[in-house]
Motif scaffolding. Structure first.
Motif, short mmCIF file in Angstrom:
data_model
loop_
_atom_site.label_atom_id
_atom_site.label_comp_id
_atom_site.label_asym_id
_atom_site.label_seq_id
_atom_site.Cartn_x
_atom_site.Cartn_y
_atom_site.Cartn_z
N GLY A 66 45.86 94.44 38.36
CA GLY A 66 44.52 93.98 38.45
C GLY A 66 43.48 94.96 38.86
N THR A 67 44.17 95.91 39.26
CA THR A 67 43.12 96.99 40.13
C THR A 67 42.73 98.05 39.00
N THR A 68 41.41 98.47 39.18
CA THR A 68 40.83 99.54 37.97
C THR A 68 41.36 100.63 38.74
N VAL A 69 41.90 101.51 37.54
CA VAL A 69 42.36 102.93 37.93
C VAL A 69 41.69 104.02 37.20
N ARG A 70 41.11 104.75 37.87
CA ARG A 70 40.37 105.95 37.24
C ARG A 70 41.26 107.07 37.54
N CYS A 71 41.63 107.94 36.42
CA CYS A 71 42.19 109.08 36.67
C CYS A 71 41.35 110.27 37.21
N HIS A 72 41.95 111.14 37.95
CA HIS A 72 41.54 112.26 38.68
C HIS A 72 42.02 113.30 38.54
N PRO A 73 41.76 114.66 38.22
CA PRO A 73 42.39 115.99 38.09
C PRO A 73 42.87 116.60 39.38
N VAL A 74 43.01 115.83 40.27
CA VAL A 74 43.25 116.23 41.68
C VAL A 74 44.68 115.92 42.07
N GLY A 75 45.44 116.83 42.51
CA GLY A 75 47.12 116.42 42.60
C GLY A 75 47.31 115.40 43.66
#
Length: 129
Positions: free
Chosen positions: A104-113
């Motif tokens: 139920g958590t919105t996940v936004r991807c990030h280009p950070v390791g």
């Protein structure tokens, strides 16, 4: 535990194409992001592309936009990175990484390791000129 298996690398001539695969297992939530990073010898790791499971939103680095395409097969829990018009400067080890969140958590991807908790072993891409 989440496990990632990257595959599909190889030796190709400049101008060729490859499709990298990242097979993921062990997710306990449907809310996650998977990213591709690459590291060339003597260079910093670079986040090249990522995708969110929530809505399929993606990020692709400007330096590879137009040549790199990320996609996901949700049924197979596999993320692909299609690389076209390969250049010698694309030579690197390509890693996939994952971050999962509570259901139920919105996940936004990030280009950070540092955003990612799980990493695969990497697959070598070598482009000859």
């Amino acid at each position: 535990e989440v496990q990632l298996q990257a595959s599909g690398g190889g030796l190709v001539q400049a101008g060729g194409s490859l499709r990298l695969s990242c097979a993921a297992s062990g997710f306990t939530s449907d809310d996650y992001a998977i990213a591709w990073f690459r590291q060339a010898p003597g260079k910093e790791s670079q986040g090249v592309s990522c995708i969110s499971s929530n809505d399929g939103s993606t990020y692709t680095a400007d330096s590879v936009k137009g040549r790199f395409t990320i996609s996901r097969n949700a049924a197979k829990n596999t993320v692909y990175l299609e690389i076209n018009s390969l250049k010698p400067e694309d030579t690197a080890v390509y890693y996939c990484a994952a971050e999962q969140r509570a259901p139920g958590t919105t996940v936004r991807c990030h280009p950070v390791g540092s955003f990612y908790d799980y990493w695969g072993r990497g697959t070598q891409v070598t482009v000859s000129s």
